[in-house]
Each structure stands twice: as structure tokens, then as C-alpha cells.
Write an enzyme that holds these catalytic residues in place. Structure first.
Site, PDB file in Angstrom:
ATOM      1  N   ARG A 230      -3.163 -27.220 -20.537  1.00 19.00           N
ATOM      2  CA  ARG A 230      -2.917 -28.887 -20.139  1.00 19.00           C
ATOM      3  C   ARG A 230      -4.361 -29.431 -19.613  1.00 19.00           C
ATOM      4  NH1 ARG A 230      -3.726 -32.363 -16.421  1.00 19.00           N
ATOM      5  NH2 ARG A 230      -3.070 -30.694 -14.970  1.00 19.00           N
ATOM      6  N   ASP A 231      -4.789 -28.984 -18.457  1.00 18.87           N
ATOM      7  CA  ASP A 231      -5.982 -29.394 -17.878  1.00 18.87           C
ATOM      8  C   ASP A 231      -7.058 -29.112 -18.735  1.00 18.87           C
ATOM      9  OD1 ASP A 231      -7.906 -30.606 -16.027  1.00 18.87           O
ATOM     10  OD2 ASP A 231      -6.596 -30.167 -14.282  1.00 18.87           O
TER      11      ASP A 231
ATOM     12  N   HIS B 281      -8.526 -31.143 -21.768  1.00 15.51           N
ATOM     13  CA  HIS B 281      -9.837 -32.147 -21.632  1.00 15.51           C
ATOM     14  C   HIS B 281     -10.986 -31.412 -22.181  1.00 15.51           C
ATOM     15  CE1 HIS B 281      -7.500 -35.100 -19.411  1.00 15.51           C
ATOM     16  NE2 HIS B 281      -7.297 -34.319 -18.366  1.00 15.51           N
TER      17      HIS B 281
ATOM     18  N   SER C  74      -7.807 -34.014  -7.600  1.00 17.36           N
ATOM     19  CA  SER C  74      -8.481 -34.484  -8.980  1.00 17.36           C
ATOM     20  C   SER C  74     -10.002 -34.392  -9.086  1.00 17.36           C
ATOM     21  CB  SER C  74      -8.051 -35.698  -9.346  1.00 17.36           C
ATOM     22  OG  SER C  74      -6.334 -35.942  -9.130  1.00 17.36           O
TER      23      SER C  74
ATOM     24  N   HIS D 195      -3.251 -28.148  -6.248  1.00 22.55           N
ATOM     25  CA  HIS D 195      -3.945 -28.221  -7.461  1.00 22.55           C
ATOM     26  C   HIS D 195      -5.544 -28.526  -7.023  1.00 22.55           C
ATOM     27  CE1 HIS D 195      -4.487 -29.204 -12.008  1.00 22.55           C
ATOM     28  NE2 HIS D 195      -5.468 -29.992 -11.424  1.00 22.55           N
TER      29      HIS D 195
ATOM     30  N   HIS E  67      -9.726 -28.592  -7.942  1.00 24.41           N
ATOM     31  CA  HIS E  67     -10.813 -28.195  -9.025  1.00 24.41           C
ATOM     32  C   HIS E  67     -12.290 -27.839  -8.195  1.00 24.41           C
ATOM     33  CE1 HIS E  67      -9.142 -30.355 -12.787  1.00 24.41           C
ATOM     34  NE2 HIS E  67      -8.322 -30.821 -11.722  1.00 24.41           N
TER      35      HIS E  67
ATOM     36  N   TYR F 210     -13.652 -40.192 -10.404  1.00 33.66           N
ATOM     37  CA  TYR F 210     -13.028 -39.430 -11.583  1.00 33.66           C
ATOM     38  C   TYR F 210     -14.176 -39.425 -12.633  1.00 33.66           C
ATOM     39  CZ  TYR F 210      -8.079 -40.025 -11.308  1.00 33.66           C
ATOM     40  OH  TYR F 210      -6.802 -39.773 -10.922  1.00 33.66           O
TER      41      TYR F 210
END
Lengths: 342, 342
Positions: free
Chosen positions: B17-18, B21, B171, B198, B200, B289
């Protein structure tokens, strides 16, 4: 984050030494000049330049350098306006002659590296370096493989020889953050000199361990731009500078310049990606030298067992470099235990 | 390491899913089948399968999927003998219809994701998921950008809607370990449900932050094989399993199988290396982002200023996705302040 030291953090960039392994010791003069010059301009404190296995490492056994490391040291010195050029010396590979030569060419610091239980072999090189007016530091490799009291004992030996700092060197990238903490804390309590920390990223813990070390009072920290170092590489220097800035720890190194050097100068040197792949993960998990990997794969095939079982058992037995013979013995024993045979 | 929870750690693999990208949403059925099947066999708990931006993300704006995600979900479900297939849903992108469809195809868990300050938009999807008999979890994105009390308030909203766990979702890979600790600890104190994390890896802290979260009591943890996720990727799952084993935390996932899946099945899918490069480092440092990067570069060129200055200022102002207009305003202001003009 609460730092247990008020001393400034001094960063040593190791991509031109630990990264030498990654490029099979094929650094060119131009690469060393460009990297050193750009890092010096960004404010880097120390830049280590030597064969991956330290001075004198250019041999059939450890891999021939493309360019004589003395030439590379001279090149780095010639472009550094403020950074100190450092060298690594592993007694038994490098000699006093090479140390003298490096010092004459302008190297201002030497890290004398021994296995974590063999500090006594560092005495003469530390003495000599101090006589020559260099900074002389001790570098205890495979620090995960000795109990904390043994590590302290060995670090105290190096201190007694005149070392001005001793590093906890996590050669296999095997230490967990709490293990780093207890090692740095114990050294802080027992030594009067600075403590350093050198991480590898095999368990994706290089940054975590580095921050744990700084919190416990380590003030000498190693990094490699773009993780250009053995195994999964080291603490990524340009990222470390960003993290330290975010933590409010000023090291006087320009972050934007570091980002640019990483992207534009070091990036193109990378022969492949510095990700954590199977080999380096196994190495960090088992706590063994990368030189064991190939031998274990061969022995695994011969005895019909998983090479990872061999590596993990070697890690339990604290096998050190040069003990590759042990691999066959371990493989034979495991095969017997698992009901398999060669 | 001292864990503040006795509950078992449940791992969710997000590479399908991630990681969507990273492959520009071009996963094939075969890839999803191979990865899901192998992870299921290794003992993985949850495998998330959706467009990178969640159910319904396949659009011109977010990038068209090569294969309809419902087909991919169906494929993953068909090969999972024990793992639960999970989906992500961002209200406003995904709808109740897609959630129903995913559930009918066998998805057993949904994470309803909102910006950290916008939890209220998750109510109907959490309600519906519970009605459908799915596990329903909340996923608070860009969690670094809100004060801790705001995060707690929003998590409590999700709990009140019926969420069975709430995630702190970093994120931008911008959180530092002590910031993770304070967030997880605050949620543990205020909520009766499980807490998830979660990460990164933009600041090379994904593993550090994950361990900090577990220590503070988080029991739902995300990882991605080979770091196959946005930015610099997530906590590397196969490495996480190794580290947890070393810490004595049993998650019932086979380490050797995980290493093999990472090397042989996920590795070949990687379109490039998942290292920390300039773009992802800036993103983590500034806390913005990744969709802002290109806009900031354009604005930087137009106004003659460093795009990093723009991104850092956007981070300070807590700009969120969809506020790309703000970039020009910020760039114009900074240019004026720096004495430059378009």
C-alpha cells in the site's frame, strides 16, 4: 534528549575510509579531493582517509588500493582549510613507519584500532602518535562481543597508553540501543578521556544507537555520507547533522552544504545502493564480520545446512576475524545436530 | 528495553500500500499475489493492500493504478491462509461503497486515515466498518504537526466512533524519538484502546522511533519490506523482526523466511534504491508532505531562493496536503525578506 556531557560533539566523516571497502579500495585522487574539499567547506571536523583496513591495508589479502593511500592523505590535506585529516591504523596491518609518513603528510589524528579484547597491541602506536604531536585515539572493534567490564578494562589500557579518547566500535552493526547505553555509561564512569561511538546500520539502528551514545555522554561521533561504509554503512552523516539540529545540538556544520555534498559528490561515487540487504542483516543479527559470509555459504552448501545457522553460531562463540577455520568445525557440528551430513 | 504493555505486538506490512507510491501505483496481480503469499507463509499478521492514497485513490490527481485495487485485494485474500488483508481509507478519497466492496472481497481490517486535526471526518467509515464486522482502526497522519493534547483529543474522537486502535502516523518521517515517546505515552494514558505507530525513515529514525513506541506501549506496528514506502520508506519489516527477536519479543514471524521474501520477492520489485536522499531528508527535516517538493523547487527558481527555505517555512506553518497554494505566498515573503525578487 538530555545530554550527559557539555563538551561539543566532534564528527568524524569516514566515507573515505570505511567507504573504501564499498568501492573495493578504488578511490581516485579526484574523488578524495572533491569529497574532502566540500566537507571541509561545510565545516566537517575530521575526515578519515586510509585504506578500508587502515594504513598499510593495500595488500593481496585486504585488497589493493587503486591509489596509494599516502597520496590520498596528501590530497585531502592539501584541500582542507579547517578540517583535520585523520587516519586509521590496525596494529599488525599498519606499522609505525606508515604512521610517521602519514603524520609528515599532514594527518593530525590517528585512531588505533584493535579487537575489543586486544587493546594491548595499541600501546606503541598510541605512544608514537602522541610523540609526533598527533591526536591519538583508541578504537575498540566488535565492541558488542565483549562483556561491559571487559570493554572498560580494555579502554582503560588504551587510556593508560595516552589515548585521548576511546571509541565503542560496533563493527557488525549488532548493538541494540540499551547495549550502547550501558557501554558508554560504563566508560564515562571509568575513564577521564572522551568517549566515541562508531555505528553500522545493519539492524537499521545506526542513528538510534548514535543518539543513545550522545545522550550517555559520547562526544566523538562517526558518520558516513550516504552510508558509504562496510556492511549496511554507518550513521548517515548528512542526516545526523539534520537530526542534531532538530535536537538543538549545534555542531557548526552547514546542513544545506552537507545535503548537497551527499547528493552531488558522494552519491555518484556509490557503486550500488547502501540499503540493508540479506547479507548485512544476517551479519548484524548474528554479530559477525562480513568476511565470514562467503565462507559460511560455502560450508552451508557442503554440509546441507542454512548458512545463517552457521553465522549465528559463530556469533555466539564470538568468532573474530582470522578465525575463518572455525566455520567448518561449526558447520560440521550443526549438520550432525540437525541430522545432516556433508 | 522495558515494554509498557503485555499485549502481543501485531505487525502490519504496508509495502503493498505505502509502497504503491514508489512504483507509481503499477503493482501487478502477480506481484501482489507473490508478496502476500510469501508473507502469509512467514506468519505476517496483517497485509495492507490499497492504492497508495487508500481505497479510491486511483484517479488522475493521485495516480492511476495499473490494476484495480479491488482485484489486488481479492488476489491477496485468495492466497492468505492466516494473515488478515487490511485496507486504508482516507475519507474524501475513498467512500463507503468502496469499503463495502473491499469487505465483501475479504478485507478484514480498515484503517481510516485523516489529517491529525481532522478525526471527525472518520466517524461514518469507522461506524460502517464495525457494522460490517471488520476491525476498524484510526490513523492520524502528520502526527508531528499537532501538539500532544490536540493529538489526544483527536484520538479520543476516533475511539468514540468505535475505533479499536489509533495510530500515531509519522507521515513525513519528522518525529524524533522523544517526541514519539511523549505522544504514545499520552495516548496510553487517555485511551482504553490499542495504540499503533507508523514510521517513515526520512531522518533515519524509523527503527529508533518504532522501538520507542513499543517501549511506551504501542502494540500495532507498521513495517515495509525493503523500506518499500513513500519518502525514505518505512520501518524495514524484516529488520524489525530481527531486532524484536534480539530484544526477546516474540511476534511469531519467521525471520529467515522474511529475509528471503525481502531479498527474492520484494527486492526485484524495487524500481530504485530506498536510501535517504536529498528530497526525503528535506521532507523529514522540514516536516512537510513530499507532494510539496516539486512545487517548492519551482517557486524557488521563480523567486531566486533556496527551495529548502520554503519547505522549512511551510513546515513551521504546518501546511497540509491540498494547501499547495501557500507555497507561492511563502516563497514571495521569503524572497522579500532575503532581499530577492521574482
Amino acid at each position: 534528549m538530555q545530554r550527559k556531557s557539555e563538551k561539543p560533539i566532534k564528527i568524524t566523516e569516514v566515507c573515505l575510509r570505511d567507504g573504501s571497502h564499498v568501492v573495493a579500495h578504488q578511490f581516485t585522487e579526484e574523488q578524495v579531493r572533491d569529497v574532502a574539499q566540500a566537507l571541509d567547506a561545510a565545516g566537517m571536523h575530521y575526515i578519515e582517509v586510509s585504506h578500508g583496513d587502515g594504513l598499510g591495508g593495500s595488500t593481496i589479502q585486504y585488497g589493493r588500493s587503486r591509489v596509494n593511500e599516502m597520496k590520498l592523505i596528501e590530497t585531502a590535506v592539501s584541500v582542507c582549510k579547517q578540517a583535520t585529516v585523520a587516519v586509521l591504523l590496525i596494529p599488525g596491518i599498519g606499522t609505525v613507519n606508515e604512521l610517521k609518513q602519514a603524520q609528515e603528510l599532514g594527518a593530525g589524528l590517528v585512531r588505533v584500532a584493535t579487537h575489543v579484547t586486544e587493546a594491548d597491541v595499541s600501546a606503541q602506536h598510541i605512544h608514537l602518535a602522541r610523540e609526533l604531536g598527533m591526536e591519538a585515539l583508541g578504537f575498540l572493534m566488535m565492541a558488542h562481543s565483549a562483556p561491559v567490564d571487559k570493554l572498560v578494562e580494555q579502554a582503560k589500557l588504551m587510556e593508560s597508553y595516552g589515548a585521548q579518547a576511546v571509541y565503542v566500535t560496533d563493527s557488525a552493526g549488532a548493538l541494540l540501543p540499551h547495549e550502547v547505553r550501558e557501554r558508554i555509561a560504563a566508560l564515562r564512569q571509568s575513564l577521564d578521556i572522551e568517549i566515541g561511538f562508531h555505528a553500522h546500520n545493519n539492524l537499521s539502528l545506526a542513528m538510534a544507537n548514535t543518539l543513545a551514545a550522545i545522550e550517555e555522554g559520547a562526544t566523538r561521533i562517526d558518520g558516513s555520507m550516504r552510508c558509504l561504509g562496510a556492511g549496511a554503512g554507518n550513521t548517515q552523516t548528512e542526516v545526523l547533522v539534520a537530526v542534531l539540529e532538530r535536537l538543538g545540538i549545534d555542531v557548526g556544520i552547514d546542513l544545506y552544504q552537507m545535503m548537497d555534498v551527499a547528493e552531488e559528490i558522494v552519491g555518484p561515487i556509490l557503486p550500488g545502493s547502501q540499503e540493508i540487504k540479506k547479507g548485512s542483516l544476517v551479519m548484524g543479527y548474528a554479530g559477525v564480520y562480513s568476511s565470514f559470509l562467503l565462507h559460511a555459504e560455502r560450508a552451508g552448501k557442503r554440509f546441507g545446512i542454512d548458512p545463517r545457522d552457521i553465522l549465528i553460531e559463530l556469533g555466539r562463540r564470538k568468532a573474530v576475524g582470522g578465525q575463518e577455520d572455525m566455520i567448518i568445525d561449526v558447520a560440521a557440528e550443526l549438520a550432525k545436530r540437525q541430522g545432516k551430513g556433508a
